[in-house]
Design a protein around this motif. Structure first.
Motif, PDB file in Angstrom:
ATOM      1  N   UNK A 239     -22.556  -7.206 -47.709  1.00 39.02           N
ATOM      2  CA  UNK A 239     -22.251  -5.831 -48.113  1.00 39.02           C
ATOM      3  C   UNK A 239     -23.520  -5.024 -48.345  1.00 39.02           C
ATOM      4  N   UNK A 240     -24.614  -5.686 -48.673  1.00 40.33           N
ATOM      5  CA  UNK A 240     -25.869  -4.989 -48.946  1.00 40.33           C
ATOM      6  C   UNK A 240     -25.942  -4.516 -50.378  1.00 40.33           C
ATOM      7  N   UNK A 241     -27.110  -3.984 -50.705  1.00 44.52           N
ATOM      8  CA  UNK A 241     -27.356  -3.625 -52.102  1.00 44.52           C
ATOM      9  C   UNK A 241     -26.596  -2.377 -52.517  1.00 44.52           C
ATOM     10  N   UNK A 242     -26.285  -1.495 -51.546  1.00 46.73           N
ATOM     11  CA  UNK A 242     -25.556  -0.276 -51.903  1.00 46.73           C
ATOM     12  C   UNK A 242     -24.272  -0.152 -51.085  1.00 46.73           C
ATOM     13  N   UNK A 243     -23.800  -1.254 -50.520  1.00 46.84           N
ATOM     14  CA  UNK A 243     -22.546  -1.237 -49.780  1.00 46.84           C
ATOM     15  C   UNK A 243     -22.667  -0.697 -48.364  1.00 46.84           C
ATOM     16  N   UNK A 245     -24.508  -2.158 -45.759  1.00 47.97           N
ATOM     17  CA  UNK A 245     -24.950  -3.113 -44.746  1.00 47.97           C
ATOM     18  C   UNK A 245     -24.100  -2.986 -43.493  1.00 47.97           C
TER      19      UNK A 245
ATOM     20  N   UNK B 327     -29.306  -2.372 -41.224  1.00 44.50           N
ATOM     21  CA  UNK B 327     -28.290  -3.418 -41.054  1.00 44.50           C
ATOM     22  C   UNK B 327     -28.079  -4.239 -42.323  1.00 44.50           C
ATOM     23  N   UNK B 329     -29.444  -3.504 -45.645  1.00 43.25           N
ATOM     24  CA  UNK B 329     -29.337  -2.721 -46.886  1.00 43.25           C
ATOM     25  C   UNK B 329     -29.983  -3.451 -48.073  1.00 43.25           C
TER      26      UNK B 329
END
Lengths: 413, 413
Positions: A239-243, A245, B327, B329
């Motif tokens: 998802x990544x650090x802030x959503x 990704x 990609x 994040x």
């Protein structure tokens, strides 16, 4: 009060899932057999079975006189109700909502799509469109939603339940402008947990689940009205650090300048390689191509200009994907969206560009392929997310993702 | 026979670690106090303590006459031996090997570096250089390796223990050309588990551990003779499907053509932005810059041409990093390598390029910073990997990664 109730619900739900699994794997069973299988007391078993009977998840098959053990109630056998939806996947697109309902065997028992009343529909209208569609499926196919174990919802744009604040129920405002309200609306209508995430990211998960356990790392790009994507690293959705990704459509494709993108930047992959961008480029070159159907016709005739335009789009996508692939080293690169099926040359060109850019010492190169899930089966991605977050994912049969159009079963089957 | 022995070893090692931790946290303890703390019988405690005494991990502090409980042996107190190395980190560079030895408190008790006898040294020579260096550290600082709990080894090039076949001990061939043999050599010399991975990837892990638990996603680029990198996604080091994840130096920076790269491709980031490439570019522009020290002088004087060359290198790195950052994040983007310290403008330019390319809807942007770990402390990355794969990682004090040069403690301290 809230936490003990939640814990009690979780225990009950886990027992219910085990009971449903037993019926799925072993067929109709008597209560005593269920108690033995689950390792529970008769009274606990009766309580759990009673709840599932009230919900309509299971049905009574009638008495089994031969099997009676002397005194007591007739030894009824319990069976799964084939018309009971257990899992609901909902995919909110930009113009249309798709839904799919799976039974306890994870087979699709009903599926459908409906356009919003207008292009600028707000969230309450979109949700109402989905609810109306679900009512229609109930009327037409007999499927019911009283025993839902969970709802998976895909929404466009950057979002992840993993990062969202916990939704709260606010009186008088069932849901607001944001996707959180959507989860709340489904949760209060169906009284069941809701998993909500970006729909393209869920499609990436769907493709990874469909690909099987040996695919641990997957890079997914979806080419449609926009260009989106998702990453699966080490078997987990990123998802990544802030959503954010996976937003591969917004990798810069033009070093400086370029066309304005709806994201606010310039020169993004999406400005050159989305389906509308490809169609516009064809028209610029004097080819009559307004729709994907037009494009299909040109591709079938191997139109040289259309071929070149598609290769250029493939190269743009391939260059962005290559940079990420060098960093992530995936097993598979999947190009989703209708255009990937209509125009295989696009996928071929991505593959060629990735091959050209790959690390020469690599012992193997990632497979590049078109997506298996069609746009119509987008809701399956939401279902996949649900199974993925459920203990049931372990025995999730991949066949349910087959690309065949789902055959709604009648309530009598 | 093998499995039960391995299981026994694991249990024994776990007891040893708990005993060492108790001594670390509570100071010198009597055997009876240790037995109580560990919840073990006196005889088990004595057996474990006896093993650690034989290894030299703990020492006897003399009798405590007051504390005697009537009859029996004098109530000796056990303490950690401050000269006992518990963890060994080894970083094999292209020309030099760095080592760091940590005690049971994870403090560095000895560290050093040694150049290989020749630039083309094969693995046996490199390993011998490391062994000789370790012997020298023993002679100079009194540190000993009889109680090592594990060895972490970083090697250049694509490699990951996670993907490698399990090393086997082959008589007459202690190690071959490959990195697997290196692990074997350390394992048989020190009779302890060895974790082996790509050294740049280990540096990425070191930076992530150093950054603390709130950094779950980190992108690391190391600019030196080559350009390498590593990814931490969701708190885990990414190895990729073929062990090549993180090779950011080999993202294509020139759309077509470009300089030949040592990897076999053309136009890689490394061909434009490695330290030698930057120095060569300065010289092309008529600036006398043969070494990093020359570069430092020019940077201090804000030489306009050097500034431009560094910004161009930063832009090249930034563009590659941006694609991956869109990609993945990440929370943090870390630029490692000496040049990042010598020339802050390089890092500033990467930050500017990433900011320019970031997704406009992002609620926050990744921090871009120079690496905390210096090239000299590369061995700490290997130590980090070790702690990361050990139950001890949970209480690993981040301070041990401080960039201060490690102060070897004397054996008397």
């Amino acid at each position: 009060m809230l936490v003990p109730q939640a814990r009690y619900d979780a225990v009950r739900r886990s027992h219910e899932e085990r009971l449903l699994r037993a019926l799925r794997e072993q067929g109709p069973l008597r209560r005593s057999e269920i108690a033995r299988t689950l390792g529970l007391s008769r009274s606990s078993t009766s309580e759990i079975a009673g709840g599932l009977l009230r919900q309509g998840a299971v049905i009574v098959l009638g008495t089994d006189a031969e099997g009676r053990a002397g005194s007591g109630r007739p030894a009824e056998r319990l069976a799964l109700d084939p018309s009971s939806g257990q899992f609901l996947g909902v995919d909110f697109g930009h113009r249309t909502v798709h839904v799919a309902v799976a039974d306890a065997s994870h087979e699709i028992v009903a599926a459908g799509a409906a356009a919003y009343p207008r292009a600028t529909a707000e969230w309450p209208e979109r949700v109402q469109t989905a609810f109306t569609l679900l009512d229609r499926l109930h009327d037409e196919s007999g499927v019911h939603y009283r025993a839902l174990q969970g709802v998976g919802v895909g929404v466009p744009g950057p979002y992840s339940s993993a990062l969202a604040p916990r939704p709260t129920r606010r009186s008088g405002r069932p849901f607001g402008d944001t996707a959180e309200g959507v989860a709340e609306a489904f949760s209060s209508r169906f009284e069941t947990p809701v998993v909500l995430d970006n729909n393209t990211r869920l499609a990436a998960l769907g493709e990874a689940v469909r690909a099987g356990a040996e695919v641990r790392n997957l890079l997914y790009v979806r080419v449609a009205d926009g260009v989106g994507g998702g990453l699966v690293v080490d078997g987990r959705l990123v998802t990544g650090s802030t959503g954010l990704a996976g937003e591969l459509g917004h990798v810069r494709a033009v070093p400086a300048g370029g066309k304005a993108c709806r994201c606010g930047k310039r020169g993004c992959v999406e400005t050159l390689a989305s389906t509308p961008a490809v169609l516009a480029r064809c028209r610029q070159e004097g080819v009559n191509a307004r729709t994907l159907a037009d494009l299909r016709t040109h591709v079938e005739r191997a139109h040289p200009v259309v071929d070149r335009v598609l290769r250029e789009a493939g190269q743009t996508i391939g260059a962005a994907v290559s940079a990420v692939a060098v960093a992530v080293d995936p097993d598979e690169i999947v190009i989703g969206g209708e255009i990937a099926r209509v125009a295989p040359v696009l996928v071929e060109q991505v593959a060629a560009t990735v091959r050209y850019d790959r690390f020469p010492h690599a012992t193997s190169e990632p497979r590049v392929r078109a997506g298996w899930l069609s746009d119509e089966s987008g809701a399956l991605g939401a279902l996949a997310a649900l199974f993925h977050s459920s203990p049931l994912i372990a025995d999730y049969p991949v066949a349910a993702y087959d690309d065949r159009p789902a055959q709604p079963r009648s309530s009598a089957s």
